[in-house]
Design a protein around this motif. Structure first.
Motif, PDB file in Angstrom:
ATOM      1  N   ARG A 155      49.352  92.868   3.745  1.00 52.93           N
ATOM      2  CA  ARG A 155      49.224  91.577   3.074  1.00 52.93           C
ATOM      3  C   ARG A 155      50.408  91.275   2.188  1.00 52.93           C
ATOM      4  O   ARG A 155      50.779  90.117   2.006  1.00 52.93           O
ATOM      5  CB  ARG A 155      47.917  91.505   2.294  1.00 52.93           C
ATOM      6  CG  ARG A 155      47.811  90.181   1.599  1.00 52.93           C
ATOM      7  CD  ARG A 155      46.652  89.302   1.842  1.00 52.93           C
ATOM      8  NE  ARG A 155      46.986  87.888   1.901  1.00 52.93           N
ATOM      9  CZ  ARG A 155      47.394  87.112   0.878  1.00 52.93           C
ATOM     10  NH1 ARG A 155      47.581  87.630  -0.305  1.00 52.93           N
ATOM     11  NH2 ARG A 155      47.627  85.833   1.067  1.00 52.93           N
ATOM     12  N   ALA A 159      52.131  87.692   2.210  1.00 54.28           N
ATOM     13  CA  ALA A 159      52.076  86.738   1.093  1.00 54.28           C
ATOM     14  C   ALA A 159      53.459  86.155   0.841  1.00 54.28           C
ATOM     15  O   ALA A 159      53.624  84.945   0.617  1.00 54.28           O
ATOM     16  CB  ALA A 159      51.536  87.421  -0.151  1.00 54.28           C
ATOM     17  N   ASN A 160      54.475  87.034   0.883  1.00 51.97           N
ATOM     18  CA  ASN A 160      55.846  86.561   0.693  1.00 51.97           C
ATOM     19  C   ASN A 160      56.241  85.575   1.780  1.00 51.97           C
ATOM     20  O   ASN A 160      56.837  84.522   1.516  1.00 51.97           O
ATOM     21  CB  ASN A 160      56.825  87.738   0.716  1.00 51.97           C
ATOM     22  CG  ASN A 160      56.890  88.429  -0.632  1.00 51.97           C
ATOM     23  OD1 ASN A 160      56.337  87.930  -1.617  1.00 51.97           O
ATOM     24  ND2 ASN A 160      57.554  89.559  -0.688  1.00 51.97           N
ATOM     25  N   ILE A 162      54.399  83.653   3.550  1.00 51.54           N
ATOM     26  CA  ILE A 162      53.721  82.363   3.345  1.00 51.54           C
ATOM     27  C   ILE A 162      54.507  81.522   2.344  1.00 51.54           C
ATOM     28  O   ILE A 162      54.820  80.336   2.585  1.00 51.54           O
ATOM     29  CB  ILE A 162      52.280  82.571   2.847  1.00 51.54           C
ATOM     30  CG1 ILE A 162      51.427  83.220   3.935  1.00 51.54           C
ATOM     31  CG2 ILE A 162      51.663  81.243   2.409  1.00 51.54           C
ATOM     32  CD1 ILE A 162      50.043  83.607   3.495  1.00 51.54           C
ATOM     33  N   GLY A 163      54.832  82.138   1.189  1.00 54.24           N
ATOM     34  CA  GLY A 163      55.566  81.402   0.158  1.00 54.24           C
ATOM     35  C   GLY A 163      56.928  80.948   0.637  1.00 54.24           C
ATOM     36  O   GLY A 163      57.337  79.789   0.440  1.00 54.24           O
ATOM     37  N   LEU A 164      57.658  81.856   1.302  1.00 53.81           N
ATOM     38  CA  LEU A 164      59.009  81.544   1.722  1.00 53.81           C
ATOM     39  C   LEU A 164      59.038  80.460   2.798  1.00 53.81           C
ATOM     40  O   LEU A 164      59.863  79.538   2.743  1.00 53.81           O
ATOM     41  CB  LEU A 164      59.704  82.812   2.244  1.00 53.81           C
ATOM     42  CG  LEU A 164      60.020  83.877   1.183  1.00 53.81           C
ATOM     43  CD1 LEU A 164      60.338  85.210   1.832  1.00 53.81           C
ATOM     44  CD2 LEU A 164      61.182  83.422   0.301  1.00 53.81           C
ATOM     45  N   ARG A 167      58.576  77.123   1.354  1.00 59.13           N
ATOM     46  CA  ARG A 167      59.796  76.639   0.707  1.00 59.13           C
ATOM     47  C   ARG A 167      60.785  76.084   1.731  1.00 59.13           C
ATOM     48  O   ARG A 167      61.440  75.062   1.511  1.00 59.13           O
ATOM     49  CB  ARG A 167      60.511  77.781  -0.047  1.00 59.13           C
ATOM     50  CG  ARG A 167      59.770  78.292  -1.232  1.00 59.13           C
ATOM     51  CD  ARG A 167      59.988  77.402  -2.416  1.00 59.13           C
ATOM     52  NE  ARG A 167      58.852  77.436  -3.303  1.00 59.13           N
ATOM     53  CZ  ARG A 167      58.560  76.463  -4.161  1.00 59.13           C
ATOM     54  NH1 ARG A 167      59.316  75.390  -4.213  1.00 59.13           N
ATOM     55  NH2 ARG A 167      57.523  76.575  -4.945  1.00 59.13           N
ATOM     56  N   GLY A 184      65.204  86.562   2.160  1.00 55.15           N
ATOM     57  CA  GLY A 184      63.899  87.066   1.727  1.00 55.15           C
ATOM     58  C   GLY A 184      62.923  87.130   2.886  1.00 55.15           C
ATOM     59  O   GLY A 184      62.154  88.089   3.039  1.00 55.15           O
ATOM     60  N   SER A 188      61.063  90.444   4.407  1.00 61.88           N
ATOM     61  CA  SER A 188      59.609  90.549   4.447  1.00 61.88           C
ATOM     62  C   SER A 188      59.092  90.815   5.857  1.00 61.88           C
ATOM     63  O   SER A 188      58.171  91.610   6.058  1.00 61.88           O
ATOM     64  CB  SER A 188      58.965  89.273   3.907  1.00 61.88           C
ATOM     65  OG  SER A 188      59.392  89.040   2.589  1.00 61.88           O
TER      66      SER A 188
ATOM     67  N   ASP B  12      59.111  93.516  -6.639  1.00 56.90           N
ATOM     68  CA  ASP B  12      59.573  92.830  -5.438  1.00 56.90           C
ATOM     69  C   ASP B  12      60.398  91.594  -5.819  1.00 56.90           C
ATOM     70  O   ASP B  12      59.835  90.607  -6.317  1.00 56.90           O
ATOM     71  CB  ASP B  12      58.352  92.428  -4.598  1.00 56.90           C
ATOM     72  CG  ASP B  12      58.734  91.723  -3.322  1.00 56.90           C
ATOM     73  OD1 ASP B  12      59.958  91.601  -3.045  1.00 56.90           O
ATOM     74  OD2 ASP B  12      57.817  91.282  -2.610  1.00 56.90           O
ATOM     75  N   VAL B  14      61.733  89.334  -4.022  1.00 60.96           N
ATOM     76  CA  VAL B  14      61.362  88.131  -3.257  1.00 60.96           C
ATOM     77  C   VAL B  14      60.247  87.381  -3.975  1.00 60.96           C
ATOM     78  O   VAL B  14      60.282  86.155  -4.144  1.00 60.96           O
ATOM     79  CB  VAL B  14      60.929  88.492  -1.819  1.00 60.96           C
ATOM     80  CG1 VAL B  14      60.409  87.267  -1.097  1.00 60.96           C
ATOM     81  CG2 VAL B  14      62.073  89.128  -1.062  1.00 60.96           C
ATOM     82  N   ASN B  15      59.240  88.149  -4.410  1.00 64.94           N
ATOM     83  CA  ASN B  15      58.145  87.534  -5.143  1.00 64.94           C
ATOM     84  C   ASN B  15      58.655  86.846  -6.408  1.00 64.94           C
ATOM     85  O   ASN B  15      58.241  85.725  -6.743  1.00 64.94           O
ATOM     86  CB  ASN B  15      57.097  88.571  -5.522  1.00 64.94           C
ATOM     87  CG  ASN B  15      56.024  87.998  -6.442  1.00 64.94           C
ATOM     88  OD1 ASN B  15      55.192  87.195  -6.021  1.00 64.94           O
ATOM     89  ND2 ASN B  15      56.071  88.358  -7.720  1.00 64.94           N
ATOM     90  N   LEU B  17      61.540  85.603  -6.951  1.00 65.46           N
ATOM     91  CA  LEU B  17      62.207  84.359  -6.574  1.00 65.46           C
ATOM     92  C   LEU B  17      61.184  83.256  -6.325  1.00 65.46           C
ATOM     93  O   LEU B  17      61.303  82.136  -6.844  1.00 65.46           O
ATOM     94  CB  LEU B  17      63.047  84.595  -5.308  1.00 65.46           C
ATOM     95  CG  LEU B  17      63.634  83.343  -4.652  1.00 65.46           C
ATOM     96  CD1 LEU B  17      64.645  82.681  -5.589  1.00 65.46           C
ATOM     97  CD2 LEU B  17      64.305  83.686  -3.322  1.00 65.46           C
ATOM     98  N   LEU B  18      60.164  83.569  -5.542  1.00 56.79           N
ATOM     99  CA  LEU B  18      59.144  82.566  -5.225  1.00 56.79           C
ATOM    100  C   LEU B  18      58.437  82.064  -6.478  1.00 56.79           C
ATOM    101  O   LEU B  18      58.159  80.865  -6.619  1.00 56.79           O
ATOM    102  CB  LEU B  18      58.111  83.152  -4.258  1.00 56.79           C
ATOM    103  CG  LEU B  18      58.574  83.313  -2.808  1.00 56.79           C
ATOM    104  CD1 LEU B  18      57.527  84.062  -1.998  1.00 56.79           C
ATOM    105  CD2 LEU B  18      58.835  81.946  -2.178  1.00 56.79           C
ATOM    106  N   LEU B  21      60.670  79.625  -8.366  1.00 55.71           N
ATOM    107  CA  LEU B  21      60.699  78.326  -7.708  1.00 55.71           C
ATOM    108  C   LEU B  21      59.416  77.545  -7.970  1.00 55.71           C
ATOM    109  O   LEU B  21      59.456  76.346  -8.269  1.00 55.71           O
ATOM    110  CB  LEU B  21      60.898  78.502  -6.199  1.00 55.71           C
ATOM    111  CG  LEU B  21      62.280  79.044  -5.774  1.00 55.71           C
ATOM    112  CD1 LEU B  21      62.311  79.294  -4.281  1.00 55.71           C
ATOM    113  CD2 LEU B  21      63.376  78.072  -6.176  1.00 55.71           C
ATOM    114  N   PRO B 117      50.845  83.936  -2.436  1.00 54.58           N
ATOM    115  CA  PRO B 117      52.020  83.553  -3.223  1.00 54.58           C
ATOM    116  C   PRO B 117      51.694  82.530  -4.311  1.00 54.58           C
ATOM    117  O   PRO B 117      50.743  81.754  -4.174  1.00 54.58           O
ATOM    118  CB  PRO B 117      52.939  82.942  -2.166  1.00 54.58           C
ATOM    119  CG  PRO B 117      52.009  82.363  -1.159  1.00 54.58           C
ATOM    120  CD  PRO B 117      50.805  83.265  -1.143  1.00 54.58           C
TER     121      PRO B 117
END
Lengths: 362, 127
Positions: A155, A159-160, A162-164, A167, A184, A188, B12, B14-15, B17-18, B21, B117
């Motif tokens: 997961r 989750a990353n 999904i967010g990326l 964006r 990113g 992931s 992390d 990446v997290n 960064l998200l 944003l 996220p």
């Protein structure tokens, strides 16, 4: 002369007669006395006779009594004889009954012996079942834990992503940000793939693999490994010592054993003390019919009071300031040891060293 | 009230960064501080001495090396009340496990649990 003589003779005869008269008187007096005496004795005799008659009657009476007694005794005797006969019958019956009991006892003892054997068999089977149940429960726990860990680790990158990807769909993103998001995403997705591959590797070990066990000579096995990591050993100025004189060979799956040795040795090199050269000792023992392998190092050790059961856990790391690593090495080692039917345990002291103990049924 | 600062504690990047944003998109004019090392983040918090009535939102990951989010919360509990009331802690995790959610809600230092996220909507709901 004749007249004298005849008168003398007459005198003499008279004297004689007088004498004899006297004598007769005496005799008569004696006789009277004797008679009286006899009379008295007669009376006495009659008394005696009467007494005897009485005594006789008494005797006769006692005789009659004795005969009665005798008759009673005869009856009693007959009774005894009869009872003896009964007793003998009883005795014979008892002897027969006894033989019967002895026989039945023997049968019972046979049965009891059979039951004891059957019981021991059941006890043994019970023990086997309990072992199996304990094993199964543990395996179940392991699998549940494993599923939990994998799903969590799946997961996280998802989750990353999904967010990326959300964006990325925005317009007007500055180039730099766009490339950051792209990088990113790439990281992931790779991470996600890694977890899935790890899952596959672990499952491969958990199922008994086709590769079969073989007899491995430890001396050659380890010196081969030593040769293959010569460079790494030189870099760390490490010394690896081994002693397999007590148990020279072991039956195991070669690739697993290789992975176990390799992981433990490279861990010892990774987590070495910086102030002294790493020394790794590998020894084999035979204890209680089991073969024990000991891996000792003088590295930085693990704080078992906090790490505890997580040492062999999946994706668990304790010194993240040192070297790369996902925290899978020891999990794999444990899985491989256990799939060969062995057990592994660890003892350690921070800044002194660590010891891994692997035990196999020989 | 509008927080003056968002502090993100997650190993992390990446997290992190998200989250930045999402926070910026929520048009929040706040500082954003990201820590990938929970120990350093904790040092920052224990040394906190801003005297004004600032409020900081702490987004705390659960699954980190060295300290987990729970370890962090336990250590936070031992801090001075003066410092503690400057921070609102939210557990931010990729876990969708009910046990984790429950544990967060039951912890007296944690305000709520947020599922990764982080999005602008979720940031709004914190304000």
């Amino acid at each position: 002369m004749d007249s004298i003589s005849k008168s003398d003779e007459l005198i003499n005869v008279n004297k004689e007669l007088a004498f004899q008269k006297e004598e007769k008187k005496q005799r008569a007096a004696e006789l009277v006395i004797a008679n009286k005496e006899l009379l008295f004795q007669n009376v006495e005799k009659e008394k005696r006779a009467e007494e005897l008659v009485i005594a006789n009657k008494e005797l006769i009476f006692q005789n009659a009594e004795k005969e009665k007694r005798a008759a009673e005794l005869i009856i009693a005797n007959k009774e005894l004889v009869f009872q003896n006969a009964e007793r003998e019958k009883r005795d014979e019956e008892l002897v027969v009954a006894n033989k019967e009991l002895v026989f039945q006892n023997q049968e019972k003892e046979k049965r009891a012996a059979e039951l004891i054997i059957a019981n021991e068999e059941l006890l043994f089977q019970n023990e086997q079942k309990e072992k199996m149940t304990t094993d199964l429960i543990q395996r179940n726990k392991d699998l549940e834990q494993f599923a939990y860990i994998i799903s969590h680790n799946l997961r996280a990158p998802v989750a990353n992503i999904i967010g990326l990807s959300y964006r990325l769909q925005q317009t007007g993103l500055p180039d730099e940000l766009r490339s950051q998001i792209g990088a990113g995403l790439s990281t992931s997705v790779t991470k996600l793939d890694e977890v899935i591959r790890d899952l596959n590797d672990i499952l491969k070990i958990r199922q008994k693999v086709d590769e079969s066990k073989q007899l491995i000579k430890l001396e050659k096995f380890v010196s081969d490994i030593h040769l293959s990591i010569e460079k790494m050993i030189e870099n760390e100025k490490a010394v690896i010592l081994w002693n397999f004189t007590e148990a020279e060979e072991i039956v195991a799956i070669k690739s697993y054993l290789h992975s176990i040795f390799y992981n433990l040795i490279s861990n010892s090199l990774k987590y070495r003390q910086l102030t002294e050269p790493p020394i790794i000792k590998i020894t084999s023992y035979k204890i209680n019919g089991k073969i024990v392998l000991l891996f000792e190092d003088n590295g930085i050790g693990i704080d078992l009071s906090t790490a505890g059961e997580h040492v062999f856990g999946l994706y668990k790391r304790f010194h993240t300031n040192r070297a790369e690593g996902k925290g899978m090495g020891l999990y794999m080692v444990k899985t491989q040891v256990e799939s060969m039917g062995g057990k592994i345990s660890v003892s350690s002291e921070v800044n002194v060293g660590t010891q891994f103990r692997i035990e196999f049924d020989s | 009230m509008i927080p003056s600062r968002f502090i993100i504690v997650d190993n992390d990047p990446v997290n992190n960064l998200l989250c930045s944003l999402a926070i910026k998109d929520a048009a929040v004019d706040a500082d954003i501080l990201a820590f990938t090392n929970p120990l350093i983040a904790f040092e920052y918090i224990s040394a906190y001495n801003e005297s004004n009535n600032s409020m900081n939102i702490l987004l705390l990951d659960i699954n980190m090396p060295i300290w987990s989010g729970w370890d962090f919360a336990d250590h936070f509990e031992k801090l001075d009340e003066k410092i503690k009331k400057r921070f609102k802690i939210y557990m931010l995790s990729s876990s969708i496990d009910n046990a984790d959610k429950l544990r967060a809600v039951e912890n007296k230092n944690v305000v709520d649990y947020i599922e990764k996220p982080l999005t602008e909507e979720k940031v709004f709901s914190l304000l």
